[in-house]
Scaffold this active site. Structure first.
Site, PDB file in Angstrom:
ATOM      1  CB  SER A 141      -0.892   0.009   1.252  1.00 58.65           C
ATOM      2  OG  SER A 141      -1.512   1.268   1.444  1.00 58.65           O
ATOM      3  CE1 TYR A 155      -4.503  -2.310   4.857  1.00 58.21           C
ATOM      4  CE2 TYR A 155      -3.543  -0.169   4.353  1.00 58.21           C
ATOM      5  CZ  TYR A 155      -4.070  -1.375   3.932  1.00 58.21           C
ATOM      6  OH  TYR A 155      -4.165  -1.636   2.593  1.00 58.21           O
TER       7      TYR A 155
END
Length: 249
Positions: A141, A155
């Site tokens: 990401s 995350y």
């Protein structure tokens, strides 16, 4: 080189499903796994309608069952004869600010996004080393570049760990026929963020998955997609003050 036989984890929805659709259009054989096998059955029917000439194999898999990860990936290898590419896509985004009573949600995200990704990489690389060929792809990401606050804290940390892990694997096999790629998607609409209303530069699932597949096909070491603005964001984020980063999450 055409990677004909492709395995995708977390393929029942979101980015995994979107990538499967794009690869089906390209005539690739697919091995798809996820927890929700009924969704995989529906996806298989959809993919066969897109391209009836490809082979599609599906299996149920909870990537947090690490012993099962090895069994399922090896079973797909047996099905297909050879796996040419494994896309480690399964992940989650549960969590909240650290210290606010959501340890177990944060822990689940950390385990799924890193420890379970490690299990998938281990299983894939065992097969690639035995074949002396293959392409490992991990879906990280843009949040891996810097830390983030609130629900993104763990995350982002888990994705940073995944990016580092993938780079280590890449270094380990850099003088072999095995290729290793890390994809860093920007904001792409999917089930993991469907409840988030205001997100800058977000694109729809189809647009995002087309960009991801295009980058995967190039087999570069790292790719930030879609290119605008994330290829530039990666450099800005690394030197940005914390006050600026706080506005993004």
């Amino acid at each position: 080189m055409t990677r004909q036989n492709i395995l995708i984890t977390g393929a029942s929805s979101g980015l995994g499903k979107g990538m499967a659709i794009e690869f089906a259009k390209m005539g690739r054989n697919l091995a798809l796994c996820a927890r929700r096998v009924e969704r995989l059955e529906e996806l298989k029917t959809e993919l066969q309608a897109i391209n009836p000439d490809i082979k599609i194999f599906i299996r149920a898999l909870d990537v947090d069952d690490h012993d099962q990860v090895f069994k399922v990936i090896q079973a797909f290898a047996d099905d297909m004869g050879q796996i040419d590419r494994v896309i480690v896509n399964a992940g989650m985004g549960k969590g909240a600010s650290v210290g606010t009573g959501y340890f177990y949600a944060n822990k689940q995200t950390a385990i799924t996004n890193f420890v379970s990704a490690l299990a998938q990489c281990e299983a894939a690389m065992q097969i690639f080393r035995s074949q002396n060929a293959g392409h490992l792809v991990t879906i990280s990401s843009v949040s891996a570049v810097r830390g983030a606050r609130r629900a993104m804290t763990v995350y982002a940390a888990s994705k940073a760990a995944l990016s580092s892990l993938t780079e280590g694997i890449r270094i380990d096999v850099m003088h072999t026929p095995i290729k290793v790629t890390t994809i860093h998607p920007g904001f792409i609409r999917s089930e993991i963020n469907e409840k988030v209303k205001k997100v800058p530069f977000i694109v729809d699932t189809e647009t995002g998955c087309k960009a991801m597949v295009k980058a995967i096909e190039k087999e570069v070491a790292n790719s930030f997609v879609p290119t605008w603005p994330w290829a530039i964001f990666r450099y800005i984020a690394r030197i940005a003050p914390l006050s600026w980063l706080a506005k993004l999450s």
